[in-house]
Enzyme design. Structure first.
Site, PDB file in Angstrom:
ATOM      1  CE  LYS A  80      -3.996  -0.193   2.261  1.00  0.00           C
ATOM      2  NZ  LYS A  80      -5.062  -0.461   3.264  1.00  0.00           N
ATOM      3  CG  ASP A 117      -8.448   1.930   3.651  1.00  0.00           C
ATOM      4  OD1 ASP A 117      -9.220   1.084   3.157  1.00  0.00           O
ATOM      5  OD2 ASP A 117      -7.228   1.744   3.777  1.00  0.00           O
ATOM      6  CB  ALA A 144      -0.509   5.634  15.563  1.00  0.00           C
ATOM      7  CG  LEU A 171       8.413   7.983  16.930  1.00  0.00           C
ATOM      8  CD1 LEU A 171       8.729   9.441  17.239  1.00  0.00           C
ATOM      9  CD2 LEU A 171       9.680   7.202  16.613  1.00  0.00           C
TER      10      LEU A 171
END
Length: 286
Positions: A80, A117, A144, A171
């Site tokens: 992707k 999406d 995330a 992070l």
């Protein structure tokens, strides 16, 4: 003088459109069943084919398939992100999310990359909770990764006043905040349960809770009755997260609808008809 038969290519029937899904592996994909249902239901010419493609073969595959009559592809893990570098035209939303799940092979030879999406995520919520008003309260997103980025982008576009996000590796959540701006508030993983307080939209955008994956261990005590809770996981359909959210008075939406809705824009571009997402499609894919 006898008529000369026109043998130009213009008089020949157009080629049956081909589309498919590429990934490595690909056996888990439900996209062939989904698109096959629509092709059959609307009696359209076309075929949709699952294709296992190794990362090292991706460029060659994208160069070859249009020559074989392919009009486009769905893209799944691990391609992707890579297809963005190989596409000629990238939509703003695919660029923002950093991944593409839908490719269109254009007549001019260019590859057009999009990410549907976020569209699928919003369409699923709207279909299943018609009274949902994202602008009325904060949204809380657990995770995330790539799917979370699509969710964040779409929720901000729909006007959430604040978006709280948490991830086991902080992070990655901080990186999303840096890219998406001031409306984002990052919570440490240890404080994930706290970010649910007062949130009107709560999303599990991780794979935790999926069959074969670790459970989602975020305390849900602070969930507000009446909040909309949705899980991107759809195996099982009723995850532990959704079961507990329902018990706490939330409106729940399972993740299968996002898969179904995200497929519709690509199908329309490839096969020329906007398909319907309904109970018959859910049953076919299940």
């Amino acid at each position: 003088m006898t008529d000369v038969q026109d043998t130009s290519t213009e008089s020949l029937p157009s080629q049956t459109p081909l589309a498919g899904v590429i990934g490595w592996p690909i056996s888990q994909s439900r996209s062939p069943r989904l698109h096959g249902h629509w092709l059959s239901r609307y009696d359209l010419p076309g075929h949709y084919i699952p294709m296992p493609v190794r990362p090292e073969d991706l460029l060659e595959v994208l160069q070859t398939l249009p020559k074989l009559g392919f009009v486009g592809l769905n893209v799944t893990i691990p391609h992707k992100e890579a297809v963005l570098q190989l596409a000629d035209v990238v939509t703003d939303r695919a660029s923002l999310i950093g991944a593409a799940n839908t490719l269109i092979f254009r007549d001019d030879g260019k590859i057009h990359a999009d990410n549907t999406d976020g569209y699928g995520f919003i369409a699923n919520l709207v279909q299943n909770t018609p009274d949902w008003q994202p602008e009325r309260g904060a949204a809380a997103v657990i995770g995330a990764g790539g799917a979370a980025r699509a969710v964040v982008a779409s929720l901000l576009e729909r006007g959430v006043p604040e978006l709280r996000i948490t991830n086991r590796t902080r992070l990655r959540a901080d990186q999303i905040k840096a890219e998406f701006g001031a409306k984002l508030v990052v919570y440490d993983w240890a404080q994930a349960g706290n970010m649910l307080e007062g949130a009107t939209t709560v999303v599990n955008a991780t794979s935790m809770g999926m069959v074969g994956k670790p459970p989602l261990r975020v305390p849900l005590d602070a969930l507000s009755p009446g909040a909309v809770a949705t899980d991107l996981v759809y195996t099982p359909l009723m995850t532990d997260f959704l079961t507990e959210a329902q018990a706490r008075g939330c409106h729940i939406v399972d993740g299968l609808g996002m898969l179904l809705h995200q497929a519709a824009p690509g199908f329309e571009r490839w096969f020329g008809r906007r398909p319907e997402v309904d109970a018959a499609l859910r049953q076919a894919v299940l």
